[in-house]
Design a protein around this motif. Structure first.
Motif, mmCIF file in Angstrom:
data_model
loop_
_atom_site.group_PDB
_atom_site.id
_atom_site.type_symbol
_atom_site.label_atom_id
_atom_site.label_comp_id
_atom_site.label_asym_id
_atom_site.label_seq_id
_atom_site.Cartn_x
_atom_site.Cartn_y
_atom_site.Cartn_z
ATOM 1 N N SER A 102 -6.283 0.448 -7.406
ATOM 2 C CA SER A 102 -5.261 1.826 -7.050
ATOM 3 C C SER A 102 -6.208 2.598 -6.230
ATOM 4 N N PRO A 103 -5.337 3.492 -5.660
ATOM 5 C CA PRO A 103 -5.789 4.538 -4.734
ATOM 6 C C PRO A 103 -7.065 5.382 -5.740
ATOM 7 N N VAL A 152 -6.649 7.510 0.899
ATOM 8 C CA VAL A 152 -8.006 7.240 0.222
ATOM 9 C C VAL A 152 -8.555 6.352 1.172
ATOM 10 N N HIS A 153 -8.195 5.138 1.715
ATOM 11 C CA HIS A 153 -8.919 4.283 2.329
ATOM 12 C C HIS A 153 -9.528 4.831 3.657
ATOM 13 N N GLN A 163 0.871 -1.158 -0.076
ATOM 14 C CA GLN A 163 0.100 -0.005 0.100
ATOM 15 C C GLN A 163 0.788 1.240 0.045
ATOM 16 N N TRP A 215 -2.644 5.392 -1.060
ATOM 17 C CA TRP A 215 -3.691 4.456 -0.769
ATOM 18 C C TRP A 215 -4.462 4.682 0.529
ATOM 19 N N SER A 252 -11.178 5.183 -5.028
ATOM 20 C CA SER A 252 -11.971 6.838 -4.618
ATOM 21 C C SER A 252 -13.153 6.376 -5.489
ATOM 22 N N ALA A 309 -4.881 13.228 0.445
ATOM 23 C CA ALA A 309 -4.856 12.443 -0.727
ATOM 24 C C ALA A 309 -4.569 13.677 -1.774
ATOM 25 N N PRO A 349 -2.125 8.283 -8.572
ATOM 26 C CA PRO A 349 -3.567 7.783 -8.169
ATOM 27 C C PRO A 349 -3.660 6.448 -8.495
ATOM 28 N N TYR A 395 -13.146 -1.456 2.625
ATOM 29 C CA TYR A 395 -13.245 0.114 2.488
ATOM 30 C C TYR A 395 -14.792 0.402 2.826
#
Length: 333
Positions: free
Chosen positions: A101-102, A74-75, A67, A71, A106, A82, A92, A288
């Motif tokens: 991916s981040p 965002v998580h 990670q 990441w 999102s 971010a 991203p 998430y």
């Protein structure tokens, strides 16, 4: 002092102290426990602290357990951080965590345009969009303030009667239960107490479980124990289908397991917690969507759609006494 010893980044950090450490040569990509200092800051600190670290980082996309700091931002829904990391050059759209991916993660957030337009082919699948749309509603329905010590098994595609048959259980009426446990009840109960079953928890009988029908399948529950998560229970009920078990262990946290077609295919999982590098794509998304919502995670994993939390908190549709068996048996069904 150099390095990050003594800096309370997990408590938000102090911007002046962070800048002083950076000026002394502290590396934001240096390990700090299981993560790097930049990872911790992305999740816990202010945008100003993150910006200072990102500017000094040798690799703003350094990885820890697969990670990046972006990441984690965002998580953890730290979109302020971010944006700072993306402005500092973090990518991203770098795939990680089962291909997520981040930026793609999102897309499941309340701010899907966080990083602008997504590259072609990165959009969520129809099933993923459906999961996102359901999450808020299901999370609200199954919000339970306290469920420590509770065991659950969420089973897709079978109803309560079939579950009882597979378990070879004996359905117990209220009179049966009162007689079996030799319980005296109030002859003149207070209004609303006529169906109060909480006294059952005082029995601590691991062979007594509740079974409740819900849209999509059924839920086996035990508000005082782990019986629904035992391997034999999961294998018996998952024949021809899938089941997700949860035990909210008061000592060590939520413990999850997955059963499919009579076999254990996942053990020592952590529903409602942070994703692991070994998780599937579905598990990463659910981690998430259902942070700190383990019962909702377990239901969503197998496609159950309870209308309320009764399948968790009770009273159950049926109380069932299970036969004496080795429920930790490792044999297949």
């Amino acid at each position: 002092m150099t390095g990050w010893d003594g800096v309370q980044l997990r408590d938000g950090g102090d911007e002046d102290e962070v800048r002083a450490r950076l000026a002394a040569g502290a590396d934001p990509c240096m390990p700090l426990g299981l993560d790097t200092a930049l990872h911790v800051a992305a999740e816990r600190c202010s945008p100003a602290v993150v910006a200072a670290m990102a500017a000094a980082a040798s690799d703003v996309d350094c990885l820890s357990d697969d990670q990046s700091p972006l990441w984690l931002a965002v998580h953890s829904r730290r979109h302020d951080n971010a944006r700072v990391l993306a402005a500092a050059g973090a990518d991203p759209w770098q795939p990680m965590m089962a291909g997520w991916s981040p930026g793609r993660l999102s897309l499941a957030s309340r701010e899907p345009d966080l990083f602008g337009a997504a590259p072609a082919g990165v959009e969520l699948s129809p099933a993923e969009r459906e999961a996102v749309e359901l999450a808020g509603e299901l999370g609200d329905r199954l919000q339970v303030d306290h469920y420590d010590g509770t065991g659950l098994l969420c089973v897709a595609g079978i109803d309560a009667i079939e579950a009882i048959r597979r378990l070879d259980g004996t359905p117990m009426t209220e009179d049966d239960l009162l007689a079996h446990y030799d319980v005296d009840v109030d002859e003149d109960p207070e209004p609303g107490d006529e169906h109060d079953w909480f006294w059952l928890s005082e029995t601590s009988d691991l062979l007594l479980v509740g079974v409740t029908d819900v849209p999509g399948g059924c839920v086996i529950t035990q508000p005082w124990g782990y019986q629904p998560r035992t391997p034999l229970t999961g294998r018996l009920l998952s024949a021809g289908t899938i089941a997700y078990a949860l035990y909210a262990n008061p000592k060590s946290g939520n413990q999850g397991s997955i059963y499919r077609d009579g076999e254990t295919i996942g053990w020592d999982l952590h529903p409602g917690g942070a994703p692991r590098s070994t998780d599937t794509s579905q598990m990463v998304l659910l981690s998430y969507l259902y942070q700190s919502q383990a019962p909702a995670y377990a239901c969503a994993f197998v496609g159950l759609r309870p209308v309320d939390a009764r399948c968790i908190t009770g009273p159950a549709d049926h109380w069932v006494l299970l036969p004496e068996r080795d429920y930790w048996a490792s044999k297949k069904v």
